[in-house]
Design a protein around this motif. Sequence first.
Motif, short mmCIF file in Angstrom:
data_model
loop_
_atom_site.label_atom_id
_atom_site.label_comp_id
_atom_site.label_asym_id
_atom_site.label_seq_id
_atom_site.Cartn_x
_atom_site.Cartn_y
_atom_site.Cartn_z
N ASN A 1 0.81 -1.23 0.00
CA ASN A 1 0.00 0.00 0.00
C ASN A 1 0.83 1.27 0.00
N PRO A 2 1.79 1.38 -0.94
CA PRO A 2 2.55 2.64 -0.99
C PRO A 2 1.71 3.82 -1.47
N PHE A 3 0.55 3.53 -2.10
CA PHE A 3 -0.31 4.61 -2.61
C PHE A 3 -1.68 4.58 -1.91
N CYS A 4 -2.30 5.73 -1.84
CA CYS A 4 -3.61 5.86 -1.21
C CYS A 4 -4.70 5.36 -2.17
N GLY B 1 -4.87 8.12 -4.71
CA GLY B 1 -3.81 7.71 -5.64
C GLY B 1 -2.44 8.31 -5.36
#
Lengths: 405, 405
Positions: free
Chosen positions: A196-199, A203
């Motif tokens: 989950n490096p991105f929201c 995004g």
Amino acid sequence: MPLPQPELPEPAHPEVDSMLSRKFGKEIANYFSGSPLNRVSFLRPDHAFLSSAFKHPSANFLLFNKLEPLLASPTALHYAKYSDVQSIIGDDPFVTSEEDQIAEYNSTTYTPLLIFLGLDESKQGFKYKEHYKGQPYFALDVTPKLSVTEAAEKLIKDVEGKGLAFSKGRVHMSLRAQEAAIYAEARHLLDWNARNPFCGQCGHPTMSVNGGFKRTCPPKDASLKLERPSCATRTGISNLSFPRTDPTVIMAVVSANGRRILLGRQKRWPPYWYSTLAGFLEPAESVEEAVRREVWEESGIHLGRVVIHSTQPWPYPANLMIGAIGQAIPSGEEVNLGHDAELEDAKWFEAAEVREALRVGTSGLGEDAGPEYKEGGLRLPPKTAIAHQLISAVVNGFVSGTPMI
Amino acid sequence: MPLPQPELPEPAHPEVDSMLSRKFGKEIANYFSGSPLNRVSFLRPDHAFLSSAFKHPSANFLLFNKLEPLLASPTALHYAKYSDVQSIIGDDPFVTSEEDQIAEYNSTTYTPLLIFLGLDESKQGFKYKEHYKGQPYFALDVTPKLSVTEAAEKLIKDVEGKGLAFSKGRVHMSLRAQEAAIYAEARHLLDWNARNPFCGQCGHPTMSVNGGFKRTCPPKDASLKLERPSCATRTGISNLSFPRTDPTVIMAVVSANGRRILLGRQKRWPPYWYSTLAGFLEPAESVEEAVRREVWEESGIHLGRVVIHSTQPWPYPANLMIGAIGQAIPSGEEVNLGHDAELEDAKWFEAAEVREALRVGTSGLGEDAGPEYKEGGLRLPPKTAIAHQLISAVVNGFVSGTPMI
């Protein structure tokens, strides 16, 4: 050569003779549960706490390279010390407050994942405020990448020079029970952060906070000239900010007369190998409903009463196995594999055959059965699998009238 | 004016006199469970199936505006028909295969969320292949936005002209049990899709597939000149592609002598209102461990044996409530609210006081207690809450030696 046999966790309070234990029997503690650590979850936002735990000479650091833990032996984890990890994570990653770190967020700076796992209260030394004592445990990602490539490669070379090795594949099933629980906590958190490096909401890149147990979508990014757009995860509480755990149902199915047990097999399993049915719980299902749905979808069997037996964390990548026993209704015992095509076979077994297989035919999936096993006999999962505990509860308890729940 | 009393779901198979029900008693079906629909989950990727279900004259469409369902009355949902929804979603959103839709993905095209909920097998008419019969149920998001603004506003005006209304807030707690379960499935899926328009792994927009039960990260986007970067969710199976359900533990705590029950209260609750303790299960915890951790963090009480009682879906936004009963160890009964600061109070109650409160002092949080309630007496949650069922199991069963599990 058979792998070392792992210990199974003891019940949490074996000495407790409570009304619940007299009524329901001893609690089954499954493999990957039974952690010796107190997570003191409410202290995770407190960087004064995390900083003093991190720098304490007793602190233990479990190292991971590409999600594989550093082992001391097939049954034990190796723990690095503060001086070993400084080159990767610095002298004190908690020197400023969490609030300040979020305000100064820069998406182009790589920070290796550091997870606070908890305190082992059986060990003296570290103390925080009045109540919180014990040896601090952390997990650290030392995968060589980006700005830490060189330091991580050196650290890995050093530990391998001492005869230690990162595990390869799922040999963790031979870890001692308490070590397995510590490893499971660390792996689940490292994996969730890495996925989950991105929201999911807006995004944009997120950052790990709360000792690795939360990801936040920072309002600013020092690498950008412009402000980031507003994001719903910043106002109120969003479950996207917290680690994901997927509830999974796994169930021993008993015939209406209580004498037989339904087991199924997947095509890729070794010959003669069977296990309980299982599947993911879906949105807005109770566990009992999910058990009935999955059993019908995979085998065509219709269940009546369902009872929950015990549960097991399963960190590949993020499951909670909820073990149940369900009983078929008299008119619902006919097997039909034609709905969902997941199983190669599902069939009813007599209790005696299953009891014999528990005695001679259990092993890990990639391993050989025991010396007394005869080719062609039923094979079953090992004690570390909740499937084994469920099958055992049914054929050693249920068919004799005393389910072991 | 008190809200209409919802029905509680009946046990799935009340007529089944199985060994499990003789040993453990009747299964408790909690509110939001007990759906009449067969989800036939394995048919969701099959657009020939979805298309024929969608266009069948018996198909029911539950409409949502900003996550609020269209009601026929305080106790019943309203269902629209095919001709009502064509203006929003077109004549057949399943006319091409899922594979083709992914290949033709365009992130600038707005498609309202359409969820396939399942088949009500008690209703004749629609049929697919040999086995799958029943009235099809869908949920559709008709929130006025982007390309459907005008059509959605017209549809909303039309239904409001007929005297129907979208619900406001959580009045769903007055829906009949089976309607509540259908609503819960729809709301959970709509909310999950709405929270995840972007891929947590790569940050690019995702699209809803599998009748709303999966989101995929398409490799191409017709609105972009360039290919999208590779994404780990496209190779193998990623849990990010599937709906999220957060396991939550909720527990009735019994004293070591079995005669008292521990209840707690949050500051924002009405005066004299208490309930069971609860909290989210964490990564790599068994349910039993999470129960012990949460009870200690919130109240300082140390639990021994923990038994799981029943479970409840809770679609705000995506919880699975796992209800348990735990018993304090004799040396662990002292209340300490100083660890986690979540509760304003937690204390032990005698069973008689709690039984009386179950009789006269239960209601929804925003509602008045019943006519027999006297100011200053204990207040408790309503029957629709699993907390109520747990408290009732303890004071009506456990303290008399027969826990109702």
